[in-house]
Design a protein around this motif. Structure first.
Motif, mmCIF file in Angstrom:
data_model
loop_
_atom_site.group_PDB
_atom_site.id
_atom_site.type_symbol
_atom_site.label_atom_id
_atom_site.label_comp_id
_atom_site.label_asym_id
_atom_site.label_seq_id
_atom_site.Cartn_x
_atom_site.Cartn_y
_atom_site.Cartn_z
ATOM 1 N N GLY A 59 0.813 -1.213 0.000
ATOM 2 C CA GLY A 59 0.000 0.000 0.000
ATOM 3 C C GLY A 59 0.842 1.257 0.000
ATOM 4 O O GLY A 59 0.543 2.217 -0.719
ATOM 5 N N TRP A 60 1.898 1.253 0.805
ATOM 6 C CA TRP A 60 2.807 2.394 0.812
ATOM 7 C C TRP A 60 3.546 2.501 -0.517
ATOM 8 O O TRP A 60 3.765 3.604 -1.032
ATOM 9 C CB TRP A 60 3.837 2.247 1.930
ATOM 10 N N CYS A 61 3.957 1.367 -1.062
ATOM 11 C CA CYS A 61 4.772 1.385 -2.270
ATOM 12 C C CYS A 61 3.994 1.887 -3.483
ATOM 13 O O CYS A 61 4.578 2.531 -4.369
ATOM 14 C CB CYS A 61 5.344 -0.005 -2.539
ATOM 15 N N ASP A 62 2.699 1.625 -3.534
ATOM 16 C CA ASP A 62 1.878 2.197 -4.603
ATOM 17 C C ASP A 62 1.961 3.722 -4.539
ATOM 18 O O ASP A 62 2.153 4.403 -5.550
ATOM 19 C CB ASP A 62 0.438 1.722 -4.465
ATOM 20 N N HIS A 63 1.812 4.264 -3.340
ATOM 21 C CA HIS A 63 1.914 5.714 -3.153
ATOM 22 C C HIS A 63 3.302 6.222 -3.528
ATOM 23 O O HIS A 63 3.439 7.240 -4.232
ATOM 24 C CB HIS A 63 1.605 6.057 -1.692
ATOM 25 N N ILE A 64 4.347 5.547 -3.058
ATOM 26 C CA ILE A 64 5.713 5.990 -3.325
ATOM 27 C C ILE A 64 5.996 6.003 -4.824
ATOM 28 O O ILE A 64 6.566 6.962 -5.358
ATOM 29 C CB ILE A 64 6.715 5.094 -2.577
ATOM 30 N N ALA A 65 5.617 4.933 -5.521
ATOM 31 C CA ALA A 65 5.872 4.859 -6.958
ATOM 32 C C ALA A 65 5.149 5.968 -7.714
ATOM 33 O O ALA A 65 5.673 6.500 -8.701
ATOM 34 C CB ALA A 65 5.437 3.489 -7.487
ATOM 35 N N ARG A 66 3.957 6.322 -7.264
ATOM 36 C CA ARG A 66 3.164 7.351 -7.941
ATOM 37 C C ARG A 66 3.621 8.764 -7.615
ATOM 38 O O ARG A 66 3.645 9.637 -8.488
ATOM 39 C CB ARG A 66 1.683 7.236 -7.542
ATOM 40 N N MET A 67 3.951 9.030 -6.361
ATOM 41 C CA MET A 67 4.035 10.410 -5.893
ATOM 42 C C MET A 67 5.424 10.886 -5.493
ATOM 43 O O MET A 67 5.641 12.091 -5.358
ATOM 44 C CB MET A 67 3.072 10.614 -4.721
ATOM 45 N N TRP A 68 6.358 9.969 -5.287
ATOM 46 C CA TRP A 68 7.715 10.388 -4.949
ATOM 47 C C TRP A 68 8.531 10.586 -6.230
ATOM 48 O O TRP A 68 8.210 10.004 -7.283
ATOM 49 C CB TRP A 68 8.396 9.343 -4.084
ATOM 50 N N PRO A 69 9.608 11.376 -6.168
ATOM 51 C CA PRO A 69 10.488 11.548 -7.331
ATOM 52 C C PRO A 69 11.433 10.354 -7.477
ATOM 53 O O PRO A 69 12.649 10.440 -7.259
ATOM 54 C CB PRO A 69 11.245 12.839 -6.996
ATOM 55 N N VAL A 70 10.848 9.204 -7.836
ATOM 56 C CA VAL A 70 11.599 7.954 -7.963
ATOM 57 C C VAL A 70 11.222 7.280 -9.273
ATOM 58 O O VAL A 70 10.193 7.592 -9.883
ATOM 59 C CB VAL A 70 11.333 7.000 -6.773
ATOM 60 N N ASP A 71 12.043 6.334 -9.698
ATOM 61 C CA ASP A 71 11.817 5.629 -10.961
ATOM 62 C C ASP A 71 11.099 4.306 -10.785
ATOM 63 O O ASP A 71 10.529 3.775 -11.738
ATOM 64 C CB ASP A 71 13.157 5.410 -11.657
ATOM 65 N N ALA A 72 11.136 3.752 -9.579
ATOM 66 C CA ALA A 72 10.452 2.502 -9.251
ATOM 67 C C ALA A 72 10.648 2.284 -7.759
ATOM 68 O O ALA A 72 11.361 3.049 -7.094
ATOM 69 C CB ALA A 72 11.020 1.332 -10.052
ATOM 70 N N VAL A 73 10.018 1.230 -7.229
ATOM 71 C CA VAL A 73 10.217 0.890 -5.820
ATOM 72 C C VAL A 73 10.129 -0.624 -5.671
ATOM 73 O O VAL A 73 9.295 -1.277 -6.313
ATOM 74 C CB VAL A 73 9.182 1.597 -4.919
ATOM 75 N N VAL A 74 11.021 -1.185 -4.861
ATOM 76 C CA VAL A 74 10.969 -2.593 -4.459
ATOM 77 C C VAL A 74 10.429 -2.624 -3.039
ATOM 78 O O VAL A 74 10.912 -1.887 -2.173
ATOM 79 C CB VAL A 74 12.357 -3.245 -4.514
#
Length: 266
Positions: A59-74
């Motif tokens: 649930g957190w990672c969906d948010h991080i991938a969408r809204m943080w300045p990142v290229d992906a998240v594991v």
């Protein structure tokens, strides 16, 4: 662990990918500070691939991938990766286990949860457990009074007796069924999405972390960095990071970002 300030300039210039843990590496005392978030954004804008590799839930990672300045998240210590395509507005997901395996594993993790909570007074289910898909997170100091290290080891042993993997972060013991970890899914992501083979990755990737669940990454990447608070866990690590920052937690991550940005600017 060599002070980060002593990393050779040419080594810093060779880095194109920043993989980083989140809790107590980017965050500080549970907070995402402006300086640490700004460091992520500056790296991303400068053209680095920026990829959090975390034990935090889907649930957190969906948010991080969408809204943080990142290229992906594991996430969930390697259970999956998420990558959000902002142009197409689509989320790319890859899970290590099939839906059927996740369901079977959840039943086994539920039994471990019951045993841990009954056997280790003071432990608790992590507050983010409801948003997890593949693992079980037991809180030993995030939202509960800190447990002694011997009790943390008891939690790990309960997981392992049941045949599960267990890793200790700075706040949780995470356990799961499956032959994966942060490293295996990070390698899969780099290959699948960014076309980076392992020989290339070892020379172009830096990994930043702070705790024992980062050890597979410290062992795999010659260019690994521990923020200063890694010292508290050094006795639990067989493979330590190559470098260590002067700053703790998010300040240490910002220190790493400044070094990389300065090196790229020449």
């Amino acid at each position: 662990m060599t002070p980060l300030s002593q990393m050779p300039l040419e080594t810093a210039r060779s880095i194109r990918v920043v993989l980083t843990d989140i809790d107590d590496t980017v965050t500080s005392e549970g907070m995402l500070t402006a300086s640490a978030y700004g460091a992520l954004e500056e790296l991303h804008r400068a053209g680095f691939l920026v990829i959090p590799v975390t034990g935090r839930p889907a649930g957190w990672c969906d948010h991080i991938a969408r809204m943080w300045p990142v290229d992906a998240v594991v996430g969930e210590n390697g259970a999956f990766y998420f990558r959000y395509d902002r142009e197409r507005k689509t989320m790319q997901q890859r899970f290590w286990a099939s839906p059927e395996e996740l369901k079977r594993n959840r039943a086994k993790l539920d039994a471990i949860e019951a045993e841990v909570l009954a056997s280790v007074p003071g432990s608790a289910l992590a507050s983010d457990q409801a948003y997890r898909m593949a693992d079980l997170a037991i809180d030993f100091c995030e939202d509960v009074p800190a447990l002694p290290e011997s009790e943390v080891d008891r939690i790990v042993s309960i997981f392992e007796r049941a045949g599960a993997q267990a890793k200790v972060s700075s706040i949780h013991v995470n356990g799961w069924f499956g032959d994966y970890n942060k490293l295996s899914m990070a390698r899969t992501l780099l290959s699948d999405v960014f076309g980076m083979d392992w020989d290339e990755a070892k020379n172009a990737v830096v990994y930043a972390g702070d705790s024992p669940n980062d050890e597979p990454m410290f062992a795999a990447f010659p260019l690994s960095v521990g923020v200063a608070n890694i010292e508290a866990f050094a006795h639990r690590l067989t493979s330590k990071p190559a470098y260590i920052t002067k700053g703790h937690s998010g300040d240490g991550f910002a220190e790493l970002a400044r070094l990389l940005l300065d090196a790229r600017r020449g």
